[in-house]
Design an enzyme around this catalytic site. Structure first.
Site, PDB file in Angstrom:
ATOM      1  N   TYR A   1      63.878  43.418  67.346  1.00  0.00           N
ATOM      2  CA  TYR A   1      63.629  43.244  65.902  1.00  0.00           C
ATOM      3  C   TYR A   1      64.950  42.995  65.167  1.00  0.00           C
ATOM      4  O   TYR A   1      65.029  42.144  64.261  1.00  0.00           O
ATOM      5  CB  TYR A   1      62.910  44.493  65.372  1.00  0.00           C
TER       6      TYR A   1
ATOM      7  N   LYS B   1      60.254  38.328  58.482  1.00  0.00           N
ATOM      8  CA  LYS B   1      58.996  39.066  58.706  1.00  0.00           C
ATOM      9  C   LYS B   1      57.727  38.215  58.561  1.00  0.00           C
ATOM     10  O   LYS B   1      56.855  38.268  59.437  1.00  0.00           O
ATOM     11  CB  LYS B   1      58.942  40.285  57.778  1.00  0.00           C
TER      12      LYS B   1
HETATM   13  N1  GLU Z   1      67.266  44.396  59.220  1.00  0.00           N
HETATM   14  C1  GLU Z   1      66.870  45.045  58.018  1.00  0.00           C
HETATM   15  C2  GLU Z   1      66.259  46.381  58.330  1.00  0.00           C
HETATM   16  O1  GLU Z   1      65.349  46.456  59.116  1.00  0.00           O
HETATM   17  C3  GLU Z   1      65.957  44.181  57.233  1.00  0.00           C
HETATM   18  C4  GLU Z   1      65.612  44.791  55.920  1.00  0.00           C
HETATM   19  C5  GLU Z   1      65.435  43.788  54.780  1.00  0.00           C
HETATM   20  O2  GLU Z   1      65.958  42.685  54.825  1.00  0.00           O
HETATM   21  O3  GLU Z   1      64.787  44.153  53.804  1.00  0.00           O
HETATM   22  O4  GLU Z   1      66.663  47.395  57.840  1.00  0.00           O
END
Ligand code: GLU
Length: 376
Positions: free
Chosen positions: A191, A67
């Site tokens: 994403y 992110k």
């Molecule tokens: N791919 C995960 C989601 O969007 C990432 C969440 C994370 O690593 O905190 O739920």
């Protein structure tokens, strides 16, 4: 002479190894099947020195650690104004997958929660980019931060996509507010591919070191993003990177950080180093249990909290002499002042330079100058 850092890392890993509390993420079936015993820690300094212990080369998916880097790409690709119009910078005090949108605007509160991260993903690449081109831009961008070509784990990606109901719900909400302007399913698909990029703990430390180094990847010397973008990203990591545990983290560890549900955790200390850990069991916030303990130790042992004020320094080098001749010659530096003792002991300059080989550890009396000896 060997650096003391690998031994230090091995000792600290041994101290946390017996903690088997927490559970691997259960909502993505492939992640639930991860080996929970894996454990690694890596330090990468801004001068490109890397020290690791445990399993630093085991690959796992980056998940939410992507992110901050994708936020950096969105800021670089579309500019601050366009990104800030769609994603805020306020801590949400809510879980990572909460539908935290501002009441009036529908803007996600920050780019570290899923709502903001899905939006940031949609803002990477040029206007009118296709979803496939956008994923390529994101994978190449993450690779530039890591300094090597990264790839997507298709199995984890498919596993998460099958269970993406909540992220799809978030994306449809964003679409209804006009924050997303295209097909929500395609954006969530992109994403999730972003979250499924495979990395090692070593890669993550290098990515963090690139942030710590004003956006320049230490080994490749490539300027991946500019300094203003890095400042924005580190600020948001400092306030929002650990979800609803961000306040505890800020006070106890004090290093801008980001965790991921596969068990990775990064910290970036501006001008000094990137740190990464890996251990798949998570606490109730979704942060790695042993990773949090490791960072608490690193911060306390080495005084890494960004708010820690060093004692006022006078001239750092009190004396600099060479003793002996030829192969036996030794340079003895007497140092005083605001030095990060541990990093000096490890032969790493707090400000990134230096390749010293410390032969003797610091004086235990903080009022006395540290005596460091280097072989010539
Ligand atoms: N791919 C995960 C989601 O969007 C990432 C969440 C994370 O690593 O905190 O739920």
């Amino acid at each position: 002479m060997r650096s003391v850092v690998p031994d230090y890392l091995t000792d600290v890993l041994a101290d946390v190894e017996s903690d088997t509390s927490g559970e691997p993420a259960g909502y993505i079936p492939e992640l639930a099947a991860a080996d929970p015993e894996r454990l690694a820690a890596v330090f990468a300094t801004v001068d490109g020195t890397v020290h690791g212990a445990g399993d630093p080369d085991v690959a796992f998916t980056i998940q939410s650690i992507s992110k901050p880097f994708v936020y950096a790409m969105a800021l670089s690709d579309r500019g601050f104004d366009r990104v800030l119009a769609k994603v805020g910078v306020e801590p949400s005090e809510e879980a990572f997958n909460e539908i935290s949108l501002e009441n009036d605007t529908g803007r996600p509160r920050n780019p570290m929660i899923n709502a903001g991260a899905i939006t940031a993903h949609s803002l990477t690449g040029p206007e009118n980019v296709t979803p496939v081109e956008r994923v390529d831009r994101v994978v190449q961008g993450l690779s530039a931060f890591a300094g090597r070509q990264l790839t997507v784990d298709e199995t984890v990606c498919a596993s998460e996509m099958e269970n993406a109901h909540r992220n799809l719900a978030i994306a449809y909400m964003l679409r209804s507010h006009g924050i997303l302007t295209e097909d929500p399913r395609a954006v969530v698909d992109g994403y999730i591919r972003q979250c499924s990029v495979l990395v090692t703990t070593r890669d993550l430390a290098m990515m963090a070191a690139t942030l710590a180094n004003r956006g320049v990847n230490p080994p490749s010397d490539e300027q991946v993003v500019d300094g203003a973008v890095v400042r924005q990203v580190l600020s948001v990591m400092a306030t929002c990177g650990m979800y609803d545990a961000a306040g505890d983290w800020a006070t106890q560890v004090g290093i801008p950080a980001k965790s991921g549900v596969a068990g990775g955790l990064i910290g970036a200390l501006p001008g000094q180093l990137g740190i990464a850990t890996f251990s798949p069991r998570l606490d109730r916030h979704g942060n790695s249990v042993r990773g949090v303990s490791l960072f608490e130790r690193f911060s306390a042992d080495m005084g890494l909290h960004v708010m820690e004020v060093p004692p006022a320094a006078r001239a750092v080098v009190r004396s600099n002499r060479v003793r002996g001749d030829g192969a036996d010659a030794i340079r003895v530096l007497r140092l005083q002042g605001s030095l990060s003792e541990f990093l000096w002991c490890a032969g790493i300059n707090r400000h990134g330079g230096g390749d010293g080989r410390a032969l003797r550890r610091r004086s235990s009396d903080p009022r006395r100058p540290r005596v460091m000896r280097w072989r010539l």
